[in-house]
Write a protein that holds these residues in place. Structure first.
Motif, PDB file in Angstrom:
ATOM      1  N   ARG A 176       0.836  -1.180   0.000  1.00  0.00           N
ATOM      2  CA  ARG A 176       0.000   0.000   0.000  1.00  0.00           C
ATOM      3  C   ARG A 176       0.874   1.234   0.000  1.00  0.00           C
ATOM      4  N   THR A 177       1.245   1.634  -1.172  1.00  0.00           N
ATOM      5  CA  THR A 177       1.951   2.889  -1.316  1.00  0.00           C
ATOM      6  C   THR A 177       1.108   3.746  -2.222  1.00  0.00           C
ATOM      7  N   CYS A 178       1.603   4.934  -2.472  1.00  0.00           N
ATOM      8  CA  CYS A 178       0.758   5.842  -3.212  1.00  0.00           C
ATOM      9  C   CYS A 178       0.504   5.313  -4.627  1.00  0.00           C
ATOM     10  N   ILE A 179      -0.582   5.744  -5.126  1.00  0.00           N
ATOM     11  CA  ILE A 179      -0.945   5.673  -6.539  1.00  0.00           C
ATOM     12  C   ILE A 179      -1.222   4.275  -7.089  1.00  0.00           C
TER      13      ILE A 179
ATOM     14  N   SER B  55       0.776  12.247  -5.079  1.00  0.00           N
ATOM     15  CA  SER B  55       1.397  11.600  -3.924  1.00  0.00           C
ATOM     16  C   SER B  55       1.005  12.322  -2.635  1.00  0.00           C
TER      17      SER B  55
ATOM     18  N   GLU C  61      -2.811  11.064  -2.135  1.00  0.00           N
ATOM     19  CA  GLU C  61      -2.987   9.640  -1.846  1.00  0.00           C
ATOM     20  C   GLU C  61      -2.159   9.186  -0.652  1.00  0.00           C
ATOM     21  N   GLY C  62      -1.082   9.902  -0.386  1.00  0.00           N
ATOM     22  CA  GLY C  62      -0.311   9.634   0.804  1.00  0.00           C
ATOM     23  C   GLY C  62       0.564   8.416   0.678  1.00  0.00           C
ATOM     24  N   PHE C  63       1.448   8.299   1.643  1.00  0.00           N
ATOM     25  CA  PHE C  63       2.337   7.168   1.723  1.00  0.00           C
ATOM     26  C   PHE C  63       1.899   6.264   2.845  1.00  0.00           C
TER      27      PHE C  63
END
Lengths: 161, 161
Positions: free
Chosen positions: A14-17, B99, B102-104
DNA sequence: AGTATACCCCGGTTCCCCACTGGGGTTTGC
DNA sequence: GCAAACCCCAGTGGGGAACCGGGGTATACT
């Protein structure tokens, strides 16, 4: 990957984008196992895959059903049954797998009010993002993953000696 | 994009593999408006953006707060207040925006049992997928979207004549 | 000084989907 | 006849997306 009070298998899931869903990851893991087993011509059972890859077997059953309906795998019922790849590993792209698992959303809604020109521009760019991602998935097959897996295990063996 | 019994703004917003969330789309639409307004040096208000782009204003407020905290926009409180871009549109990449929105996700979980070699291989490939998608986002700026928007409107004007 | 404007913060709601789990039916090999 | 193993359907709990509401505070204007 599984987030429910259990250890994640993947820190990158689950990381961005661009997220790798549990479904897709489990499906790819299962198909790597089926690829490794492909030459034997023998079916591989759900509990074997789920034990090897730490995947809940009932959930895997659902994913394999989806893959079966899409024609990527076939099943053998009954004692000594299991699953097998339909096509050779080098003929199954990752795009085939992931698009099967993640599915397609419905067609454009005919009665929708027209989008603004800005919205169309954003959608255009996102189309490029999607194409870039899909191009990578189309470039690799299950065989490639199997080869990388084998190479990695070779290195692990050498380090172990 | 909004799915709750209302018309979707984007028919492409939920397709396989790489989804454009409502958050990201709204943020990009808002920033295109702020980009178009940038030269004036005047703040643009939430209700102006939300009216122009059919975005719920209270939701947009949240998104703009996120963008403000990240330093992409700044706000002016009080009468005649609103929002402005901090940097010029050609200095803000889409990657910056998406980014931020949506965040990290968190860092790798230290006490996680090690992944199988297959899992590591899958994660490696997904890393390439993510890089490909991010490369496209890094290639475009808000200025590019604004230029495309302007070109599209020019064509629409010509067709109208 | 009062008022309207417009952002700021916090909390809440509803619904949907993810990641599972369970029960029981059917087919197959022994 | 039985165990193994797939098949189908339904259900659950939790989290997050996509919102909405109330009220506080800063600012410009009169």
């Amino acid at each position: 990957m599984g987030n429910r009070g259990i250890l994640r298998l993947s820190p990158f899931s689950r990381t961005c984008i661009v997220d790798l869903s549990c479904k897709s990851e489990y499906a790819l893991l299962a198909l790597i196992e089926l690829s490794a087993h492909h030459a034997s011509g023998e079916p591989l059972q759900i509990r074997q895959i789920s034990a090897q890859q730490s995947i809940p077997d009932r959930y895997l059953e659902q994913l394999l059903a989806t893959l079966r309906r899409a024609g990527l795998v076939k099943s053998q019922r009954g004692a000594r049954g299991g699953y097998l790849l339909v096509r050779e590993p080098w003929k199954v792209s990752l795009y085939d797998v992931v698009s099967c698992i993640e599915g397609f959303e419905g067609q454009p809604d005919g009665d929708k009010s027209p989008a603004t020109s800005e919205a169309l521009v954003v959608q255009g760019v996102w189309g490029e993002v999607r194409q870039a991602a899909e191009a990578v998935l189309q470039r690799y097959t299950l065989q490639d993953l199997l080869d990388q897996r084998n190479a990695k295990q070779q290195i692990d063996i050498m380090y172990y000696i």
